[in-house]
Design a protein around this motif. Structure first.
Motif, short mmCIF file in Angstrom:
data_model
loop_
_atom_site.label_atom_id
_atom_site.label_comp_id
_atom_site.label_asym_id
_atom_site.label_seq_id
_atom_site.Cartn_x
_atom_site.Cartn_y
_atom_site.Cartn_z
N SER A 1 -0.29 -9.96 -13.06
CA SER A 1 1.14 -10.10 -13.34
C SER A 1 1.76 -8.79 -13.83
CB SER A 1 1.36 -11.23 -14.36
OG SER A 1 1.00 -12.47 -13.81
N VAL A 2 1.58 -7.78 -13.02
CA VAL A 2 2.19 -6.47 -13.28
C VAL A 2 2.98 -6.13 -12.02
CG1 VAL A 2 1.76 -4.11 -14.05
CG2 VAL A 2 0.14 -5.91 -14.64
N PHE A 3 3.96 -6.95 -11.75
CA PHE A 3 4.70 -6.88 -10.49
C PHE A 3 5.30 -5.50 -10.24
CE2 PHE A 3 5.25 -10.90 -12.75
CZ PHE A 3 4.65 -11.79 -11.88
N HIS A 4 5.68 -4.84 -11.31
CA HIS A 4 6.47 -3.61 -11.24
C HIS A 4 5.64 -2.34 -11.29
CE1 HIS A 4 5.68 -4.65 -15.37
NE2 HIS A 4 5.99 -3.42 -15.77
N ASP A 5 4.35 -2.46 -11.58
CA ASP A 5 3.55 -1.25 -11.74
C ASP A 5 2.11 -1.52 -11.32
OD1 ASP A 5 3.01 1.36 -12.30
OD2 ASP A 5 2.84 1.09 -14.48
N VAL A 6 1.94 -1.87 -10.08
CA VAL A 6 0.60 -2.17 -9.57
C VAL A 6 -0.28 -0.93 -9.61
CG1 VAL A 6 -0.72 -3.06 -7.62
CG2 VAL A 6 1.53 -4.03 -8.14
N GLN A 7 0.30 0.23 -9.35
CA GLN A 7 -0.50 1.46 -9.43
C GLN A 7 -1.01 1.69 -10.84
OE1 GLN A 7 -1.45 3.54 -6.79
NE2 GLN A 7 -2.83 4.25 -8.41
N GLY A 8 -0.19 1.36 -11.83
CA GLY A 8 -0.65 1.46 -13.20
C GLY A 8 -1.84 0.56 -13.47
N LEU A 9 -1.82 -0.63 -12.89
CA LEU A 9 -2.95 -1.56 -13.04
C LEU A 9 -4.17 -1.04 -12.29
CD1 LEU A 9 -3.94 -4.29 -14.13
CD2 LEU A 9 -3.04 -5.36 -12.04
N MET B 1 12.91 -5.00 -7.62
CA MET B 1 12.96 -3.85 -6.70
C MET B 1 13.53 -4.30 -5.37
SD MET B 1 12.23 -0.95 -7.91
CE MET B 1 12.17 -0.11 -6.33
N ASP B 2 14.04 -3.33 -4.61
CA ASP B 2 14.65 -3.66 -3.31
C ASP B 2 13.65 -3.53 -2.18
OD1 ASP B 2 14.34 -0.97 -3.53
OD2 ASP B 2 16.35 -0.45 -2.79
N GLN B 3 12.41 -3.96 -2.43
CA GLN B 3 11.36 -3.86 -1.42
C GLN B 3 10.67 -5.21 -1.23
OE1 GLN B 3 8.57 -0.85 -2.66
NE2 GLN B 3 10.02 0.83 -2.41
N TYR B 4 10.29 -5.45 0.02
CA TYR B 4 9.44 -6.59 0.36
C TYR B 4 8.11 -6.04 0.84
CZ TYR B 4 14.01 -8.89 0.46
OH TYR B 4 15.27 -9.33 0.13
N TYR C 1 6.55 0.39 -4.13
CA TYR C 1 6.94 0.98 -5.41
C TYR C 1 6.02 0.55 -6.55
CZ TYR C 1 9.65 1.87 -9.65
OH TYR C 1 10.06 2.29 -10.91
N SER C 2 5.70 1.52 -7.40
CA SER C 2 5.11 1.26 -8.71
C SER C 2 5.79 2.18 -9.72
CB SER C 2 3.61 1.56 -8.72
OG SER C 2 2.87 0.55 -8.07
N PHE C 3 6.04 1.67 -10.90
CA PHE C 3 6.70 2.46 -11.93
C PHE C 3 5.95 3.76 -12.20
CE2 PHE C 3 7.37 3.66 -16.38
CZ PHE C 3 8.76 3.65 -16.47
N THR C 4 4.63 3.70 -12.20
CA THR C 4 3.81 4.88 -12.46
C THR C 4 4.09 6.00 -11.47
OG1 THR C 4 2.03 3.66 -13.53
CG2 THR C 4 1.41 5.70 -12.44
N LEU C 5 4.42 5.65 -10.23
CA LEU C 5 4.66 6.65 -9.19
C LEU C 5 6.11 7.10 -9.11
CD1 LEU C 5 2.51 5.03 -6.36
CD2 LEU C 5 1.84 6.88 -7.92
N ASP C 6 6.97 6.52 -9.97
CA ASP C 6 8.40 6.82 -9.93
C ASP C 6 8.65 8.18 -10.57
OD1 ASP C 6 11.17 6.88 -10.06
OD2 ASP C 6 11.35 4.78 -10.64
N ASN C 7 9.15 9.13 -9.81
CA ASN C 7 9.44 10.47 -10.32
C ASN C 7 10.85 10.61 -10.88
OD1 ASN C 7 6.86 11.52 -9.63
ND2 ASN C 7 7.53 11.72 -7.49
N ASP C 8 11.61 9.52 -10.83
CA ASP C 8 12.99 9.56 -11.33
C ASP C 8 13.22 8.37 -12.26
OD1 ASP C 8 15.64 10.33 -11.64
OD2 ASP C 8 16.31 9.19 -9.89
#
Length: 761
Positions: free
Chosen positions: A544-552, A668-671, A752-759
């Motif tokens: 249940s880390v929908f927004h930051d899978v890369q972080g997981l 997020m605006d992604q599927y 998208y993952s929050f961890t990879l967000d550069n902005d």
């Protein structure tokens, strides 16, 4: 010419099922899908809802006793009445219900004695029409609805009497018979959840035949006079019977505002005939279901797809009405007043934020705009946004997922409502405990100070709360950024969105409850349901880390370990520890019998997990498992779901996944891409554009994506943008029986993952 006609006839008869000319979408719907359920095992826990999309009222045949949340079960053999319902689920039960039951012979009010045998063989269940032969009374009972009214038709045959029993239910009700107008008015004030001030569901019934005789009853006892109000009001309305057949029609409407408003709502029927109302209902359903047009499916797939789509467009349902000035008004379940503006009710965001609201934003954004305005009124009138409304605050489930519902709508383009006040509502809910456990954030002081809700401070399901709060903070962060809020405010919620890391246990590579002193709770059994989690175990909630899978992924040790952990969900036996519940709850049983290891698709926490393979370089495994779930866990039959349908969420999973993508992170605006189920699907968008998904090589064996093109350009991503779909276009997918282990494996292919967000800020 005759030979040509015979040749055409022979050609048509030789077509495969998939090639047969399609019926209209509504003709594929089985409203009985999921009705073969019980307390101990849910195959959907649905009922045959007869209504219009998002209509204020629905009707259902009632097989259960008055007040029983399992109001219709497929295995039953008797019907007690045709009941007006607003019930979102049997666990939430109903409110404002009343029923009509045609009977003959002896005038009997008692629900057991008036009940009649029926058979599914003589039952016609459509979204816009229900008809059933009540064998003990020799009556064909039929109903067809509008949004706030309906028309009944009772055909009495083979008996010398004709009655209609009106049951206004217990917990406060009233009935008045006005024989000179062939009319009955009254109200039901029964409800099951929360505190509803001044609650009444006012109803009016007008028959097309003269009332010949009647009885008024209170708690089953006959009274003199024309009206009664008390604990349990009822009436038996008699009609003169002549000849072998008597047809009695009844116009019915209701209102949560007043008897006068109920009479105004009756005007929805106009002077239309029963058949006209029925055809109008059919047309409306085809319009709504026709937003997605599928081709090249099997008959079973057509029926499953449109039966699930049907379930996604009921809840939340309209609680608002149109007054005599033409204004939108509503009864407030929060204040008990009649107030201006929109209001909706009957959904739990813990379930529906995941896929139901994303589906509304894609297919039906105009109705979700009304829903957002309704949420604004909830906040103004109740002081908080609801997390479960039935129809007001309901103290059940966890999380603060109204944040996702509000943020997503705005981030995906909805405008024309007061988003600034709604943002304040999100801030308020995120930083305060509400009037009950399930409103606001239980344990918020601990969460804001420590970054998690501790295991040992008397707050149940604490790890689940922490994980959901972290995602909800991400949703608030995204909305704050879009609204150009102060940088420190944006940063606050961005940082809180990382609180999921506080519960990650590097030893087990799973999420685990943590005590106030910073030590993990012990002993720890990842198979233990409940306790630190909600209707699931650590194997379900750790994703249940929908927004930051890369972080997981990073926490677990990289892609290889992460994929192995995903695989382990399916590779385990479906063992469980039910000690927290002191018995096997139905969600556990549904996982146990599904034979998919620890994957528990019958409940919401893990439903997105299959799509996470896309983040770790092995998207073909998502393609394999989505097809497995689509094929095995859904059927257009009474036992067609693998757990609670839950107000459109489990159905929305099917709709999205059959199209070939899923909203893992709604804010997020992604599927995230899976694989399409059909040879072709066309999405007819509200903006007039269309988006098609074509996969002509699709088949039962060809479940893997070999290659894809988006608008004639090579498409190697594991996600597709919301705006891309809204702009219209074409996704062409070449399917194969073997996985393509090179497609979608590049770093730039991942969602998208929050961890990879550069902005970030």
């Amino acid at each position: 010419m005759a030979q040509q006609q015979q040749a055409d006839k022979a050609r048509k008869s030789s077509l495969s099922i998939a090639e047969q000319p399609a019926l209209a979408p509504v003709d594929y719907v089985n409203t009985l899908m999921g009705t073969d359920s019980k307390v101990s095992l849910s195959n959907g826990n649905t009922y045959p809802a007869v209504g219009l999309p998002w209509g204020m009222n629905m009707w259902t045949p009632q097989t259960g006793k008055n007040g029983d949340g399992w109001q219709y079960t497929y295995a039953s053999d008797k019907i007690r009445g045709i009941k007006q319902t607003h019930q979102p689920s049997p666990w939430m039960n109903d409110y404002g219900q009343f029923s009509l039951m045609p009977i003959s012979g002896h005038a009997e009010f008692d629900q057991d004695k008036r009940a009649s045998w029926f058979s599914h063989k003589s039952e016609i269940a459509k979204p816009y029409y229900y008809g059933v032969y009540l064998a003990d009374h020799h009556v064909m009972a039929e109903v067809t609805p509008t949004e706030r009214a309906s028309m009944f038709r009772f055909t009495f045959t083979g008996a010398d009497s004709a009655f209609v029993v009106l049951d206004a239910f217990d917990r406060g009700s009233a009935i008045e018979v006005i024989p000179e107008k062939n009319m009955v008015i009254g109200y039901s004030s029964r409800y099951s959840r929360g505190k509803l001030p001044n609650f009444k569901n006012h109803f009016i019934i007008v028959f097309d035949k003269p009332i010949d005789n009647f009885q008024i009853l209170e708690e089953g006892k006959k009274l003199d006079g024309k009206k009664t109000s008390g604990k349990h009001a009822g009436a038996i309305i008699g009609f003169a019977k002549s000849g072998k057949q008597q047809v009695v029609q009844a116009k019915v409407a209701s209102s949560f505002i007043s008897a006068e408003q109920a009479q105004l709502n009756l005007q929805e029927l106009k002077d239309n005939s029963f058949e006209t109302i029925k055809q109008q209902g059919r047309q409306k359903w085809n319009e709504v279901l026709g937003k997605i047009e599928i081709e090249g499916a099997t008959d079973e797939q057509y029926r499953t797809f449109y039966s699930t789509l049907y379930r996604t467009v009921f809840f939340p349902n309209k609680l608002y009405e149109i007054n005599k000035q033409g204004e939108v008004v509503h009864y407030s379940p929060y204040t008990g007043e009649v107030l201006p503006g929109y209001m909706f009710a009957g959904t739990g965001f813990w379930d529906t934020f995941r896929a139901l609201y994303p589906l509304l934003n894609m297919l039906y954004p105009s109705i979700n705009k009304e829903m957002q305005e309704g949420l604004l009124n909830c906040y103004k009138e109740g002081g908080f946004l609801p997390e479960w409304s039935s129809p007001g605050f309901a103290d059940i489930m966890v999380g603060n997922n109204s944040a996702s519902v509000v943020a997503e709508a705005y981030l995906k383009g909805l405008r024309g409502y007061d988003i600034e006040t709604l943002y304040k509502a999100l801030q308020h809910g995120a930083n305060n405990e509400g009037p009950m456990t399930a409103v606001g954030r239980k344990g918020v002081a601990y969460y804001n100070e420590l970054g998690y809700v501790p295991y040992d401070v008397g707050i149940n399901e604490n790890a689940a709360r922490t994980l959901e709060y972290a995602y909800d903070d991400f949703a608030i962060y995204r909305l704050a950024k879009a609204l150009k809020r102060p940088k420190e405010e944006i940063k606050l919620y961005a940082e809180r969105s990382q609180n999921y890391k506080k519960l990650f246990d590097p030893e087990t590579k799973l999420m685990r409850g943590k005590n106030k002193d910073g030590k993990f709770q012990s002993p720890f059994n990842p198979l233990k349901w409940g306790d630190a989690f909600t209707e699931g175990n650590s194997w379900h909630y750790s994703w249940s880390v929908f927004h930051d899978v890369q972080g997981l992924i990073d926490l677990m040790g990289g892609n290889t370990v992460f994929v192995n952990m995903l695989d382990s969900v399916f590779n385990q036996v479906p063992a469980f520890d039910d000690s927290y519940y002191r018995g096997v709850i139905h969600e556990i049983r549904e996982m146990q019998i599904a034979n998919m290891g620890q994957y528990a698709h019958g409940n919401q926490p893990i439903q997105h997990m299959i799509y996470l393979y896309n983040y770790a370089g092995e998207p073909w495994k998502a393609q394999y498992w989505t097809r497995e779930v689509l094929n095995r866990m859904y059927k257009p039959t009474p036992d067609g779901y693998c757990g609670d349908e839950d107000n459109g969420q489990t159905s929305a999973w099917y709709v999205f996944s059959a199209l070939g993508f899923y909203p893992v992170c709604p804010a997020m605006d992604q599927y995230v891409v899976g694989a399409p189920l059909f040879k072709k699907a066309t999405i007819h968008l509200e903006n007039g554009k269309t988006f098609t998904i074509e996969s002509p090589s699709n088949s039962a064996d060809n479940r893997y994506i070999k290659s894809a093109k988006l608008n004639n350009k090579t498409f190697d991503k594991n996600w597709i943008g919301h705006e891309t779909i809204l702009n219209g276009g074409n996704l062409a997918v070449d399917m194969d029986s073997q996985p393509n282990t090179s497609r979608g494996t590049k770093k730039e292919s991942v969602p998208y993952s929050f961890t990879l967000d550069n902005d970030k800020y």
